[in-house]
Design a protein around this motif. Structure first.
Motif: not given
Length: 535
Positions: A265-280, A283-296
């Motif tokens: 696939k094509a390589r692109k300039l991105n940010y990484l969005s880390q998302l936490s969701v309550d299973t009830g 509802v989104i309980t947390d979200i934050r932007a990280y560098h896209a080259d980092g590991k989860d």
């Protein structure tokens, strides 16, 4: 008789915006449910005491929320859209003859307010969801996805070392014909600092990039898929974006394919969005932007600390953490156990508790080989390639010298059996047992039906397909606004259903009854005090 409507503007007109917006309208209901008056005190220090008045902070946040609710990422288009909608004008508190703020005011105010202000709005909306009974808290699903940065691959430039600049350029420019002279599209300005322009990769990493290039083809621009300008081979170790230095080159692939040298696939300039969701109720309980080259798995501890603190402040206890294989590591399993959280994170396919056919004896901390010989523990060390903590097990030479399966077990040159195992073997085993249990299979289905659809909604319908800002902090603000808009939409839908089902009417009745009792008590007190004064 046929009618014919002729439009003629009136010189004087009696018009009330509140009468034109139905009581069931989304933005009218949102105006009644969302109170952002606390922003006046929170943002007071960011304004001077004299001069021309700036945009109302409440109006600013409401305009931003409208943009994400309407899936509009351009500030200019947002103002044009709001000026044509009566319900939005009513929501932000503007009349039809009032001029809306200039679109550049939105972007300047977004840069003015720090991340803490946006975090406060997110917490306010999250608390509304908690009070409505939408958040269970005990199970959180975590996932990540790349979000397109506001920068082009065509503006990429080569990183340079501090010394031997020209010799380095001669070596590295063979990667792609586009890097031989100037970028395909020169950036208007370079927003990077000295550290972002310089090479931080060691010689071993740079040699790996050179080997990868040779493995692909002689001319990278002629390989299949190069019709897309963004598909040329580039690396974060050798290139940077002068337009947005915080953006990183990445490829949107599945968890099993997350690697930097993927060419499908094509390589692109991105940010990484880390998302936490309550299973009830999702509802989104947390979200934050990280560098896209980092590991989860490197970012999980930061996510857990922040999310656990937010849930604790709302009186909720977090028990289960559900995520995909990208978050797997022994350090994470041990960290979650110390936090009192059960992990349901599938281990990597490469994980092995030891060599095949070797038996681990936990009490003595040694292995038994297929011939029954003991392979004792020798030392702990950190793997220089991965930085992970490991344990080494090594047999003595005399143990293996006369072994009948020596050749198949050791190979041609080795004299004794030696292997390493992760230091967190016990944590791995406990996590794997949970994942493979009936509850673990249930949790996997919950993750797939919870966090992944939420990401799809944010990227396709809530303005998160691309961030319209520059920098990691600004990208984080965009992601928080998108999550706030999503939670508000879920909240209004939930309370509408509850009201129709009668549960909401019961709550209103109880509140009304309590109010009457308080008024009755206050009247009795006033009468009693009046009687005492008369006497």
């Amino acid at each position: 008789m046929q009618g014919k409507k002729v439009y003629q503007e009136q010189l004087f007109n009696s018009f009330r915006l509140s009468e034109r917006v139905p009581s069931t309208n989304f933005y009218r209901r949102l105006k009644d449910a969302l109170n952002l008056d606390f922003l006046y005190e929170l943002t007071r220090d960011f304004y001077g005491s004299s001069g021309q008045k700036s945009i109302d902070p409440v109006v600013f946040f409401k305009l931003c929320l409208v943009g994400y609710l309407e899936n509009i990422i351009s500030d200019r288009k947002l103002i044009e859209h709001c000026s044509m909608r009566l319900d939005i004008l009513y929501f932000i508190g503007y009349d039809i003859d009032e001029e809306l703020p200039w679109h550049s005011t939105i972007s300047r105010t977004r840069q003015l307010f720090p991340e803490d202000v946006f975090e406060s709005v997110f917490t306010k909306v999250f608390s509304l969801c908690v009070e409505a009974g939408m958040v269970s808290g005990h199970t959180q699903a975590i996932d990540s996805a790349p979000v397109k940065a506001n920068a082009s691959m065509d503006t990429l430039e080569l990183k340079v070392p501090e010394e031997e600049l020209e010799s380095h350029l001669c070596k590295i420019r063979h990667i792609s014909a586009m890097d031989k002279e100037q970028p395909f599209r020169k950036s208007k300005g370079d927003k990077s600092d000295k550290n972002q322009r310089g090479i931080t990769a060691n010689e071993q990493e740079l040699n790996a990039i050179t080997t990868r290039n040779k493995r692909w083809s002689k001319d990278q621009d002629q390989r299949p898929g190069a019709g897309n300008k963004g598909s040329k081979y580039t690396s974060n170790k050798t290139h940077y974006s002068p337009t947005d230095p915080d953006a990183r080159i990445s490829v949107p692939v599945t968890d099993e394919q997350k690697r930097e040298d993927d060419i499908s696939k094509a390589r692109k300039l991105n940010y990484l969005s880390q998302l936490s969701v309550d299973t009830g109720h999702h509802v989104i309980t947390d979200i934050r932007a990280y560098h896209a080259d980092g590991k989860d798995n490197q970012q999980l501890p930061d996510i857990v600390k922040r999310l656990k603190r937010r849930l604790w402040q709302q009186g909720l206890v977090w028990e289960n953490c559900v995520a995909d294989t990208g978050y797997s590591s022994g350090e994470n399993y041990a960290f979650l156990e110390r936090q009192g959280i059960k992990s349901f994170i599938p281990a990597h396919g490469t994980f092995k508790g030891g060599p095949d056919n070797f038996t681990y004896v936990e009490n003595e901390d040694h292995y038994l080989c297929p011939q029954g010989k003991i392979i004792p523990f020798t030392k702990e060390f950190n793997d220089y390639r991965t930085g992970t903590r490991k344990k080494e097990y090594r047999a003595r030479k005399h143990v293996c010298i006369d072994c009948p399966i020596r050749r198949s077990c050791l190979g041609k040159s080795a004299q004794e059996k030696k292997f390493s195992v992760t230091y967190y073997r016990a944590e791995y085993q406990r996590n794997i047992a949970r994942v493979e249990s009936p509850q673990g299979r249930y949790m996997k289905g919950k993750r797939q039906s919870t966090v992944e659809p939420v990401f799809g909604t944010l990227t396709q319908f809530m303005g998160l397909r691309k961030v319209n800002t520059i920098g990691l902090k600004q990208a984080n603000k965009c992601m928080q606004l998108s999550a706030i808009a999503y939670n508000l939409k879920k909240y209004l839908k939930f309370i509408e259903k509850r009201t129709k089902s009668g549960a909401g009417m019961l709550v209103l009745f109880l509140k009304f009854t309590m109010t009457l009792n308080q008024e009755y008590k206050s009247i009795l007190k006033r009468l009693h005090s009046a009687n005492l004064q008369t006497i």
